[in-house]
Design a protein around this motif. Sequence first.
Motif, PDB file in Angstrom:
ATOM      1  N   ALA A 166       0.821  -1.206   0.000  1.00 58.45           N
ATOM      2  CA  ALA A 166       0.000   0.000   0.000  1.00 58.45           C
ATOM      3  C   ALA A 166       0.859   1.263   0.000  1.00 58.45           C
ATOM      4  O   ALA A 166       2.026   1.241   0.418  1.00 58.45           O
ATOM      5  CB  ALA A 166      -0.927   0.003   1.215  1.00 58.45           C
ATOM      6  N   LYS A 167       0.295   2.352  -0.483  1.00 63.64           N
ATOM      7  CA  LYS A 167       0.929   3.677  -0.477  1.00 63.64           C
ATOM      8  C   LYS A 167       2.284   3.679  -1.166  1.00 63.64           C
ATOM      9  O   LYS A 167       3.226   4.315  -0.698  1.00 63.64           O
ATOM     10  CB  LYS A 167       1.057   4.192   0.956  1.00 63.64           C
ATOM     11  N   THR A 168       2.371   2.956  -2.279  1.00 65.65           N
ATOM     12  CA  THR A 168       3.620   2.934  -3.038  1.00 65.65           C
ATOM     13  C   THR A 168       3.433   3.664  -4.361  1.00 65.65           C
ATOM     14  O   THR A 168       2.322   3.808  -4.865  1.00 65.65           O
ATOM     15  CB  THR A 168       4.097   1.495  -3.303  1.00 65.65           C
ATOM     16  N   GLN A 169       4.554   4.117  -4.902  1.00 58.54           N
ATOM     17  CA  GLN A 169       4.520   4.905  -6.139  1.00 58.54           C
ATOM     18  C   GLN A 169       5.790   4.640  -6.933  1.00 58.54           C
ATOM     19  O   GLN A 169       6.863   4.420  -6.355  1.00 58.54           O
ATOM     20  CB  GLN A 169       4.415   6.400  -5.793  1.00 58.54           C
ATOM     21  N   THR A 170       5.672   4.652  -8.255  1.00 54.60           N
ATOM     22  CA  THR A 170       6.844   4.457  -9.103  1.00 54.60           C
ATOM     23  C   THR A 170       6.764   5.360 -10.317  1.00 54.60           C
ATOM     24  O   THR A 170       5.675   5.642 -10.829  1.00 54.60           O
ATOM     25  CB  THR A 170       6.964   2.987  -9.565  1.00 54.60           C
ATOM     26  N   ASN A 171       7.924   5.815 -10.759  1.00 57.45           N
ATOM     27  CA  ASN A 171       8.023   6.623 -11.976  1.00 57.45           C
ATOM     28  C   ASN A 171       8.662   5.827 -13.113  1.00 57.45           C
ATOM     29  O   ASN A 171       9.094   6.392 -14.110  1.00 57.45           O
ATOM     30  CB  ASN A 171       8.835   7.901 -11.706  1.00 57.45           C
ATOM     31  N   GLU A 172       8.701   4.505 -12.969  1.00 55.89           N
ATOM     32  CA  GLU A 172       9.275   3.664 -14.016  1.00 55.89           C
ATOM     33  C   GLU A 172       8.365   3.647 -15.251  1.00 55.89           C
ATOM     34  O   GLU A 172       7.140   3.670 -15.137  1.00 55.89           O
ATOM     35  CB  GLU A 172       9.485   2.238 -13.507  1.00 55.89           C
TER      36      GLU A 172
END
Length: 485
Positions: A369-375
Amino acid sequence: MKKVVFLNVFFILFYIKSAAQVAADQPNVIFILADDMGYGDPGCYNAESKIPTPNMDRLAQEGMLFTNAHTASSVCTPSRYSFITGKYPWRSYLKKEVLWSTFNTPLIDKSEITIADIFKSKGYATAVIGKWHLGINFLKKKGFSFVKGKDWHESGLQGTRNVDFMSPSYGGPNDLGFDYFFGSGGGHNMEPYVFIENRYTKGLPTIWREKDQPTKEGISAREVHEGWMVQGWDDTTIGPTLTKKSLDFIETNAQSKKPFFLYLPTVSPHRPCTPPDFIKGKSQAGERGDMVAEFDWTVGQIMRKLEELGIMENTLLIVSSDNGGTPTSDDGKDYDHKSCGDLRGYKGSLYEGGHRVPFMVSWPSNVKAKTQTNELISVMDIYATFLDLMDLSDIKGDGISFLQILKDEKAKSQRTQMVHHTYSGKYALSYRNWKFIPSRSEKDGSWSYELFNLSEDPFETENLSKQIPEKVEELDSMLKSLINE
Protein backbone atom coordinates in the motif's frame (compact mmCIF):
# COMPACT_ATOMS: atom_id res chain seq x y z
CA MET A 1 -2.35 -23.69 -43.78
CA LYS A 2 -0.33 -21.14 -41.86
CA LYS A 3 -3.30 -20.37 -39.60
CA VAL A 4 -3.90 -24.07 -38.87
CA VAL A 5 -0.26 -24.61 -37.87
CA PHE A 6 -0.39 -21.50 -35.68
CA LEU A 7 -3.50 -22.72 -33.91
CA ASN A 8 -1.98 -26.17 -33.34
CA VAL A 9 1.04 -24.54 -31.71
CA PHE A 10 -1.38 -22.44 -29.67
CA PHE A 11 -3.25 -25.41 -28.26
CA ILE A 12 -0.10 -27.42 -27.58
CA LEU A 13 1.50 -24.48 -25.83
CA PHE A 14 -1.49 -23.61 -23.69
CA TYR A 15 -3.00 -26.93 -22.81
CA ILE A 16 0.13 -28.90 -21.90
CA LYS A 17 -0.45 -27.22 -18.58
CA SER A 18 -4.05 -28.24 -17.96
CA ALA A 19 -6.59 -25.76 -16.72
CA ALA A 20 -7.16 -28.23 -13.89
CA GLN A 21 -3.73 -27.29 -12.55
CA VAL A 22 -4.80 -23.75 -11.69
CA ALA A 23 -3.45 -22.96 -8.26
CA ALA A 24 -5.93 -22.21 -5.51
CA ASP A 25 -4.29 -18.85 -4.88
CA GLN A 26 -4.36 -17.72 -8.52
CA PRO A 27 -5.59 -14.10 -8.38
CA ASN A 28 -8.77 -12.79 -9.92
CA VAL A 29 -7.94 -10.01 -12.36
CA ILE A 30 -10.00 -6.91 -13.21
CA PHE A 31 -8.96 -4.16 -15.62
CA ILE A 32 -11.19 -1.07 -15.60
CA LEU A 33 -10.42 1.17 -18.58
CA ALA A 34 -11.73 4.73 -18.80
CA ASP A 35 -12.46 6.28 -22.19
CA ASP A 36 -10.57 9.61 -22.52
CA MET A 37 -9.68 10.15 -18.85
CA GLY A 38 -6.65 12.40 -18.61
CA TYR A 39 -3.63 12.46 -16.32
CA GLY A 40 -5.06 15.46 -14.46
CA ASP A 41 -8.58 14.14 -13.86
CA PRO A 42 -8.16 11.98 -10.71
CA GLY A 43 -7.35 13.82 -7.51
CA CYS A 44 -4.49 11.42 -6.74
CA TYR A 45 -2.69 12.85 -9.80
CA ASN A 46 -3.87 16.43 -9.59
CA ALA A 47 -4.48 18.08 -6.23
CA GLU A 48 -6.28 20.92 -8.05
CA SER A 49 -8.69 18.66 -9.92
CA LYS A 50 -12.25 19.97 -10.05
CA ILE A 51 -13.61 16.41 -9.96
CA PRO A 52 -14.23 14.32 -6.82
CA THR A 53 -12.55 10.92 -7.27
CA PRO A 54 -12.58 9.39 -3.76
CA ASN A 55 -12.49 5.79 -5.00
CA MET A 56 -9.51 6.16 -7.30
CA ASP A 57 -7.78 8.19 -4.60
CA ARG A 58 -8.41 5.37 -2.15
CA LEU A 59 -7.21 2.78 -4.66
CA ALA A 60 -3.96 4.72 -5.08
CA GLN A 61 -3.53 4.84 -1.29
CA GLU A 62 -4.17 1.13 -0.88
CA GLY A 63 -1.97 0.08 -3.78
CA MET A 64 0.58 1.39 -6.26
CA LEU A 65 0.36 4.55 -8.35
CA PHE A 66 2.32 4.78 -11.62
CA THR A 67 3.35 8.27 -12.75
CA ASN A 68 5.00 7.27 -16.04
CA ALA A 69 2.43 4.96 -17.63
CA HIS A 70 1.49 5.35 -21.29
CA THR A 71 -0.87 3.99 -23.90
CA ALA A 72 0.45 2.62 -27.19
CA SER A 73 -1.64 5.18 -29.05
CA SER A 74 -3.22 8.49 -28.13
CA VAL A 75 -6.59 7.41 -29.57
CA CYS A 76 -8.94 4.62 -28.59
CA THR A 77 -9.16 1.76 -31.14
CA PRO A 78 -5.41 1.19 -31.55
CA SER A 79 -4.84 1.56 -27.81
CA ARG A 80 -7.41 -1.18 -27.12
CA TYR A 81 -5.88 -3.43 -29.78
CA SER A 82 -2.54 -3.21 -27.98
CA PHE A 83 -4.04 -4.19 -24.64
CA ILE A 84 -5.83 -7.23 -26.08
CA THR A 85 -2.89 -8.48 -28.20
CA GLY A 86 0.20 -7.15 -26.42
CA LYS A 87 1.37 -5.67 -29.73
CA TYR A 88 1.96 -2.20 -31.10
CA PRO A 89 -1.13 -0.96 -32.97
CA TRP A 90 0.51 -0.68 -36.38
CA ARG A 91 0.85 -4.48 -36.39
CA SER A 92 -2.86 -4.45 -37.32
CA TYR A 93 -4.37 -3.30 -40.61
CA LEU A 94 -5.30 0.01 -38.98
CA LYS A 95 -2.30 2.25 -39.63
CA LYS A 96 -4.02 5.47 -38.60
CA GLU A 97 -7.33 6.89 -37.29
CA VAL A 98 -9.89 4.69 -35.48
CA LEU A 99 -12.77 2.42 -36.43
CA TRP A 100 -15.91 4.46 -37.09
CA SER A 101 -18.67 1.99 -36.26
CA THR A 102 -19.37 -1.43 -34.78
CA PHE A 103 -19.55 -2.83 -38.31
CA ASN A 104 -15.91 -2.38 -39.33
CA THR A 105 -13.95 -5.54 -40.16
CA PRO A 106 -12.62 -6.99 -36.86
CA LEU A 107 -9.16 -5.67 -36.14
CA ILE A 108 -8.03 -8.85 -34.37
CA ASP A 109 -7.90 -12.16 -36.24
CA LYS A 110 -9.08 -15.33 -34.51
CA SER A 111 -5.59 -16.81 -34.91
CA GLU A 112 -4.19 -14.22 -32.48
CA ILE A 113 -3.45 -15.26 -28.90
CA THR A 114 -5.39 -12.66 -26.97
CA ILE A 115 -5.15 -11.70 -23.34
CA ALA A 116 -8.43 -13.58 -22.76
CA ASP A 117 -6.92 -16.73 -24.32
CA ILE A 118 -4.12 -16.54 -21.77
CA PHE A 119 -6.56 -16.60 -18.87
CA LYS A 120 -8.80 -19.27 -20.38
CA SER A 121 -5.78 -21.55 -20.72
CA LYS A 122 -5.47 -21.37 -16.94
CA GLY A 123 -9.10 -22.15 -16.19
CA TYR A 124 -10.37 -18.59 -15.73
CA ALA A 125 -13.83 -17.36 -16.60
CA THR A 126 -13.35 -14.42 -18.97
CA ALA A 127 -15.58 -11.46 -19.78
CA VAL A 128 -15.53 -8.07 -21.45
CA ILE A 129 -18.31 -5.76 -20.33
CA GLY A 130 -18.30 -2.35 -21.99
CA LYS A 131 -17.06 -0.60 -25.11
CA TRP A 132 -15.38 -3.01 -27.56
CA HIS A 133 -14.54 -0.75 -30.55
CA LEU A 134 -12.42 -3.33 -32.38
CA GLY A 135 -14.92 -4.32 -35.06
CA ILE A 136 -17.67 -6.96 -35.20
CA ASN A 137 -19.10 -8.61 -38.31
CA PHE A 138 -22.87 -8.42 -38.85
CA LEU A 139 -24.62 -9.99 -41.83
CA LYS A 140 -26.53 -8.02 -44.44
CA LYS A 141 -30.30 -8.43 -44.59
CA LYS A 142 -29.96 -9.56 -48.20
CA GLY A 143 -27.06 -11.57 -49.55
CA PHE A 144 -24.45 -13.70 -47.87
CA SER A 145 -21.80 -11.13 -46.95
CA PHE A 146 -21.07 -8.95 -43.96
CA VAL A 147 -22.04 -5.29 -43.87
CA LYS A 148 -19.22 -2.79 -44.22
CA GLY A 149 -18.63 0.00 -41.74
CA LYS A 150 -17.58 3.41 -42.99
CA ASP A 151 -13.83 3.93 -43.30
CA TRP A 152 -14.09 7.57 -42.23
CA HIS A 153 -16.49 9.32 -39.91
CA GLU A 154 -17.96 11.71 -42.52
CA SER A 155 -18.94 14.05 -39.69
CA GLY A 156 -21.23 11.42 -38.22
CA LEU A 157 -23.07 10.61 -41.43
CA GLN A 158 -23.20 7.50 -43.66
CA GLY A 159 -24.76 5.18 -41.10
CA THR A 160 -25.21 1.56 -42.19
CA ARG A 161 -28.84 0.60 -42.91
CA ASN A 162 -28.73 -2.89 -44.45
CA VAL A 163 -28.06 -4.87 -41.25
CA ASP A 164 -29.53 -8.24 -40.22
CA PHE A 165 -29.91 -7.96 -36.44
CA MET A 166 -31.77 -11.28 -36.26
CA SER A 167 -28.64 -13.32 -37.04
CA PRO A 168 -25.59 -13.83 -34.78
CA SER A 169 -22.52 -11.63 -35.12
CA TYR A 170 -18.99 -12.88 -35.75
CA GLY A 171 -15.40 -11.88 -35.10
CA GLY A 172 -16.13 -10.15 -31.81
CA PRO A 173 -15.13 -10.96 -28.22
CA ASN A 174 -16.66 -14.46 -28.21
CA ASP A 175 -14.30 -15.45 -31.02
CA LEU A 176 -11.29 -14.00 -29.21
CA GLY A 177 -11.24 -15.86 -25.89
CA PHE A 178 -13.99 -14.10 -23.97
CA ASP A 179 -16.67 -16.38 -22.53
CA TYR A 180 -19.05 -13.48 -22.06
CA PHE A 181 -19.58 -10.13 -23.77
CA PHE A 182 -22.04 -7.42 -22.87
CA GLY A 183 -21.70 -3.89 -24.12
CA SER A 184 -21.53 -1.60 -27.11
CA GLY A 185 -19.81 -2.49 -30.35
CA GLY A 186 -18.28 0.91 -31.03
CA GLY A 187 -19.07 3.14 -28.10
CA HIS A 188 -22.11 5.17 -27.11
CA ASN A 189 -21.58 7.75 -29.85
CA MET A 190 -21.41 5.18 -32.68
CA GLU A 191 -23.94 2.90 -34.35
CA PRO A 192 -25.82 0.77 -33.51
CA TYR A 193 -27.38 2.12 -30.31
CA VAL A 194 -28.14 -1.17 -28.59
CA PHE A 195 -26.40 -3.47 -26.14
CA ILE A 196 -24.87 -6.61 -27.58
CA GLU A 197 -24.87 -9.72 -25.39
CA ASN A 198 -22.48 -12.33 -26.74
CA ARG A 199 -23.41 -12.63 -30.44
CA TYR A 200 -26.86 -11.00 -30.44
CA THR A 201 -28.27 -7.53 -29.85
CA LYS A 202 -30.54 -7.04 -26.83
CA GLY A 203 -33.64 -6.25 -28.81
CA LEU A 204 -33.93 -5.25 -32.46
CA PRO A 205 -32.84 -1.72 -33.41
CA THR A 206 -35.71 -0.30 -35.48
CA ILE A 207 -35.35 3.46 -34.93
CA TRP A 208 -33.02 5.52 -37.11
CA ARG A 209 -31.11 7.90 -34.84
CA GLU A 210 -30.03 11.06 -36.60
CA LYS A 211 -26.63 12.67 -36.23
CA ASP A 212 -26.32 14.69 -32.98
CA GLN A 213 -29.77 13.55 -31.79
CA PRO A 214 -30.06 13.28 -27.98
CA THR A 215 -31.97 10.37 -26.49
CA LYS A 216 -33.94 12.72 -24.25
CA GLU A 217 -34.35 16.42 -23.76
CA GLY A 218 -31.61 18.35 -22.01
CA ILE A 219 -28.67 15.95 -22.49
CA SER A 220 -25.70 16.12 -24.84
CA ALA A 221 -25.47 14.41 -28.22
CA ARG A 222 -22.00 15.69 -29.05
CA GLU A 223 -20.21 13.54 -31.69
CA VAL A 224 -23.19 11.16 -32.05
CA HIS A 225 -23.29 9.41 -35.44
CA GLU A 226 -26.43 8.45 -37.31
CA GLY A 227 -27.46 4.80 -37.17
CA TRP A 228 -29.93 2.20 -35.89
CA MET A 229 -31.19 2.47 -32.29
CA VAL A 230 -33.32 0.18 -30.13
CA GLN A 231 -36.57 1.43 -28.64
CA GLY A 232 -36.09 3.07 -25.22
CA TRP A 233 -32.34 3.66 -25.54
CA ASP A 234 -31.10 6.16 -22.93
CA ASP A 235 -27.49 7.34 -22.99
CA THR A 236 -27.58 8.25 -19.28
CA THR A 237 -28.15 4.64 -18.20
CA ILE A 238 -25.23 3.05 -20.07
CA GLY A 239 -22.60 3.39 -17.34
CA PRO A 240 -24.79 2.08 -14.51
CA THR A 241 -25.94 -0.84 -16.69
CA LEU A 242 -22.37 -1.88 -17.49
CA THR A 243 -21.46 -1.57 -13.81
CA LYS A 244 -24.39 -3.77 -12.73
CA LYS A 245 -23.49 -6.45 -15.30
CA SER A 246 -19.89 -6.40 -14.04
CA LEU A 247 -20.98 -6.82 -10.42
CA ASP A 248 -23.15 -9.78 -11.43
CA PHE A 249 -20.23 -11.42 -13.26
CA ILE A 250 -17.93 -10.99 -10.25
CA GLU A 251 -20.49 -12.36 -7.79
CA THR A 252 -21.38 -15.38 -9.95
CA ASN A 253 -17.77 -16.48 -10.29
CA ALA A 254 -16.85 -15.72 -6.70
CA GLN A 255 -19.67 -17.97 -5.53
CA SER A 256 -18.54 -20.76 -7.85
CA LYS A 257 -14.95 -20.39 -6.55
CA LYS A 258 -13.70 -19.97 -10.12
CA PRO A 259 -10.93 -17.44 -10.85
CA PHE A 260 -12.05 -14.76 -13.29
CA PHE A 261 -10.69 -12.12 -15.64
CA LEU A 262 -12.93 -9.11 -16.18
CA TYR A 263 -12.12 -6.41 -18.73
CA LEU A 264 -14.40 -3.42 -18.06
CA PRO A 265 -13.90 -0.68 -20.70
CA THR A 266 -16.39 2.02 -19.71
CA VAL A 267 -17.85 4.66 -22.02
CA SER A 268 -17.06 7.50 -19.61
CA PRO A 269 -15.92 10.22 -19.92
CA HIS A 270 -16.09 10.06 -23.76
CA ARG A 271 -18.57 12.28 -25.58
CA PRO A 272 -21.51 12.58 -25.50
CA CYS A 273 -21.13 13.41 -21.83
CA THR A 274 -24.39 12.12 -20.39
CA PRO A 275 -23.98 11.43 -16.66
CA PRO A 276 -26.87 9.70 -14.85
CA ASP A 277 -29.09 11.85 -12.65
CA PHE A 278 -27.50 10.61 -9.41
CA ILE A 279 -24.07 11.80 -10.62
CA LYS A 280 -25.01 15.01 -12.45
CA GLY A 281 -23.57 18.08 -10.73
CA LYS A 282 -21.09 16.11 -8.59
CA SER A 283 -18.08 17.84 -10.18
CA GLN A 284 -17.10 21.44 -10.82
CA ALA A 285 -15.95 20.61 -14.34
CA GLY A 286 -19.20 20.42 -16.26
CA GLU A 287 -20.75 17.26 -17.63
CA ARG A 288 -17.39 15.84 -18.68
CA GLY A 289 -16.25 16.19 -15.08
CA ASP A 290 -19.44 14.44 -13.98
CA MET A 291 -18.61 11.58 -16.35
CA VAL A 292 -15.21 11.19 -14.69
CA ALA A 293 -17.08 11.15 -11.36
CA GLU A 294 -19.30 8.41 -12.80
CA PHE A 295 -16.23 6.40 -13.74
CA ASP A 296 -14.94 6.83 -10.20
CA TRP A 297 -18.32 5.64 -8.89
CA THR A 298 -17.94 2.49 -11.01
CA VAL A 299 -14.49 1.87 -9.53
CA GLY A 300 -15.98 2.24 -6.06
CA GLN A 301 -18.82 -0.18 -6.82
CA ILE A 302 -16.32 -2.81 -7.97
CA MET A 303 -14.13 -2.34 -4.89
CA ARG A 304 -17.09 -2.62 -2.54
CA LYS A 305 -18.29 -5.80 -4.22
CA LEU A 306 -14.84 -7.38 -3.87
CA GLU A 307 -14.81 -6.51 -0.16
CA GLU A 308 -18.36 -7.75 0.33
CA LEU A 309 -17.44 -11.12 -1.22
CA GLY A 310 -14.19 -11.37 0.73
CA ILE A 311 -12.02 -11.61 -2.39
CA MET A 312 -10.34 -8.19 -2.39
CA GLU A 313 -7.10 -9.56 -0.92
CA ASN A 314 -6.32 -11.77 -3.88
CA THR A 315 -7.78 -9.70 -6.70
CA LEU A 316 -5.43 -7.79 -8.98
CA LEU A 317 -7.32 -4.62 -9.85
CA ILE A 318 -5.93 -2.22 -12.45
CA VAL A 319 -7.47 1.14 -13.34
CA SER A 320 -6.29 3.22 -16.28
CA SER A 321 -7.39 5.05 -19.45
CA ASP A 322 -7.19 4.35 -23.19
CA ASN A 323 -5.54 7.71 -23.95
CA GLY A 324 -5.32 11.28 -22.69
CA GLY A 325 -8.24 13.54 -21.92
CA THR A 326 -10.09 16.14 -23.97
CA PRO A 327 -9.61 19.75 -22.86
CA THR A 328 -13.24 20.81 -22.52
CA SER A 329 -16.68 19.57 -21.59
CA ASP A 330 -19.37 19.14 -24.28
CA ASP A 331 -20.37 22.80 -23.92
CA GLY A 332 -16.87 23.92 -24.95
CA LYS A 333 -15.88 25.15 -21.48
CA ASP A 334 -12.90 23.88 -19.47
CA TYR A 335 -14.20 25.11 -16.08
CA ASP A 336 -10.62 25.94 -15.11
CA HIS A 337 -9.97 22.20 -14.89
CA LYS A 338 -6.80 20.74 -16.42
CA SER A 339 -7.82 17.30 -17.68
CA CYS A 340 -4.19 16.42 -18.48
CA GLY A 341 -2.68 18.38 -15.62
CA ASP A 342 0.26 20.49 -16.72
CA LEU A 343 1.28 18.05 -19.43
CA ARG A 344 1.43 19.37 -22.99
CA GLY A 345 -1.22 18.14 -25.41
CA TYR A 346 -4.46 16.18 -25.15
CA LYS A 347 -6.09 13.13 -26.68
CA GLY A 348 -4.76 12.54 -30.21
CA SER A 349 -1.43 14.24 -29.53
CA LEU A 350 2.10 12.82 -29.53
CA TYR A 351 2.93 15.11 -26.63
CA GLU A 352 2.72 13.61 -23.14
CA GLY A 353 -0.87 14.69 -22.52
CA GLY A 354 -2.00 12.47 -25.38
CA HIS A 355 -0.68 9.18 -24.04
CA ARG A 356 0.55 9.52 -20.44
CA VAL A 357 -2.38 8.25 -18.39
CA PRO A 358 -3.45 7.50 -14.82
CA PHE A 359 -2.51 3.95 -13.86
CA MET A 360 -3.06 2.45 -10.43
CA VAL A 361 -2.94 -1.10 -9.16
CA SER A 362 -4.39 -2.80 -6.09
CA TRP A 363 -3.46 -6.36 -5.14
CA PRO A 364 -3.34 -6.43 -1.33
CA SER A 365 -1.70 -9.86 -1.07
CA ASN A 366 1.24 -8.76 -3.26
CA VAL A 367 1.31 -5.00 -3.83
CA LYS A 368 2.36 -2.83 -0.92
CA ALA A 369 0.00 0.00 0.00
CA LYS A 370 0.93 3.68 -0.48
CA THR A 371 3.62 2.93 -3.04
CA GLN A 372 4.52 4.91 -6.14
CA THR A 373 6.84 4.46 -9.10
CA ASN A 374 8.02 6.62 -11.98
CA GLU A 375 9.28 3.66 -14.02
CA LEU A 376 8.24 3.64 -17.69
CA ILE A 377 5.44 1.19 -18.49
CA SER A 378 2.69 0.84 -21.08
CA VAL A 379 -0.91 -0.37 -20.92
CA MET A 380 0.31 -2.73 -23.66
CA ASP A 381 2.62 -4.26 -21.03
CA ILE A 382 -0.32 -5.69 -19.07
CA TYR A 383 -0.38 -8.59 -21.55
CA ALA A 384 3.30 -9.44 -20.92
CA THR A 385 2.82 -9.01 -17.17
CA PHE A 386 0.07 -11.62 -17.12
CA LEU A 387 2.19 -13.96 -19.25
CA ASP A 388 4.86 -13.57 -16.59
CA LEU A 389 2.32 -14.17 -13.83
CA MET A 390 1.05 -17.32 -15.56
CA ASP A 391 4.57 -18.58 -16.36
CA LEU A 392 3.92 -18.49 -20.12
CA SER A 393 7.12 -16.80 -21.22
CA ASP A 394 7.23 -18.64 -24.56
CA ILE A 395 4.64 -16.28 -26.02
CA LYS A 396 6.11 -13.08 -27.39
CA GLY A 397 4.79 -9.62 -28.15
CA ASP A 398 5.87 -6.00 -27.91
CA GLY A 399 5.09 -5.69 -24.21
CA ILE A 400 7.47 -5.96 -21.26
CA SER A 401 6.38 -7.37 -17.91
CA PHE A 402 6.21 -5.04 -14.91
CA LEU A 403 5.40 -7.83 -12.45
CA GLN A 404 8.60 -7.23 -10.49
CA ILE A 405 7.65 -3.58 -10.00
CA LEU A 406 4.31 -4.63 -8.55
CA LYS A 407 6.11 -6.81 -6.03
CA ASP A 408 8.81 -4.23 -5.28
CA GLU A 409 8.22 -0.53 -5.94
CA LYS A 410 11.99 0.03 -6.01
CA ALA A 411 12.48 -2.38 -8.92
CA LYS A 412 13.57 -0.94 -12.25
CA SER A 413 11.52 -1.30 -15.40
CA GLN A 414 12.99 -3.40 -18.17
CA ARG A 415 11.40 -0.96 -20.60
CA THR A 416 13.89 1.72 -21.66
CA GLN A 417 11.99 2.90 -24.73
CA MET A 418 8.41 3.28 -25.91
CA VAL A 419 7.09 4.06 -29.38
CA HIS A 420 4.04 6.34 -29.40
CA HIS A 421 1.46 6.39 -32.19
CA THR A 422 -1.44 8.66 -32.94
CA TYR A 423 -4.54 9.36 -35.03
CA SER A 424 -2.66 10.70 -38.04
CA GLY A 425 -0.40 7.63 -38.19
CA LYS A 426 2.64 9.54 -36.96
CA TYR A 427 5.15 8.24 -34.43
CA ALA A 428 7.23 9.48 -31.52
CA LEU A 429 9.79 7.81 -29.27
CA SER A 430 10.52 7.93 -25.57
CA TYR A 431 13.99 6.65 -24.72
CA ARG A 432 15.14 6.89 -21.12
CA ASN A 433 14.81 10.63 -20.35
CA TRP A 434 14.43 11.67 -23.97
CA LYS A 435 11.32 12.33 -26.07
CA PHE A 436 11.72 12.51 -29.85
CA ILE A 437 8.98 13.62 -32.28
CA PRO A 438 9.68 13.68 -36.05
CA SER A 439 7.26 15.53 -38.33
CA ARG A 440 7.05 15.70 -42.12
CA SER A 441 5.81 18.75 -44.02
CA GLU A 442 2.75 18.21 -46.21
CA LYS A 443 3.99 20.96 -48.53
CA ASP A 444 7.44 19.75 -49.55
CA GLY A 445 8.01 16.49 -47.67
CA SER A 446 10.83 17.92 -45.56
CA TRP A 447 11.40 16.72 -42.00
CA SER A 448 11.51 18.69 -38.78
CA TYR A 449 12.21 17.36 -35.31
CA GLU A 450 11.39 18.00 -31.68
CA LEU A 451 13.60 16.75 -28.86
CA PHE A 452 12.85 17.11 -25.17
CA ASN A 453 14.67 16.09 -22.01
CA LEU A 454 11.74 14.91 -19.91
CA SER A 455 13.75 14.65 -16.69
CA GLU A 456 14.44 18.41 -16.85
CA ASP A 457 11.48 19.50 -18.96
CA PRO A 458 8.49 17.19 -18.31
CA PHE A 459 6.07 19.64 -19.91
CA GLU A 460 7.93 19.66 -23.26
CA THR A 461 8.55 23.39 -23.50
CA GLU A 462 12.11 23.53 -24.89
CA ASN A 463 12.94 21.89 -28.23
CA LEU A 464 16.61 20.79 -28.08
CA SER A 465 16.80 19.27 -31.56
CA LYS A 466 19.08 21.96 -33.01
CA GLN A 467 21.27 22.02 -29.92
CA ILE A 468 21.90 18.26 -29.85
CA PRO A 469 21.72 17.05 -33.50
CA GLU A 470 23.61 13.85 -32.69
CA LYS A 471 20.86 12.80 -30.27
CA VAL A 472 18.26 13.49 -32.97
CA GLU A 473 20.15 11.26 -35.39
CA GLU A 474 20.46 8.50 -32.78
CA LEU A 475 16.78 8.52 -31.83
CA ASP A 476 15.60 8.83 -35.42
CA SER A 477 17.55 5.71 -36.32
CA MET A 478 16.23 3.89 -33.24
CA LEU A 479 12.61 4.79 -34.00
CA LYS A 480 12.85 3.57 -37.60
CA SER A 481 14.46 0.34 -36.46
CA LEU A 482 11.75 -0.33 -33.85
CA ILE A 483 8.97 0.24 -36.37
CA ASN A 484 10.56 -1.84 -39.12
CA GLU A 485 11.99 -4.70 -37.07
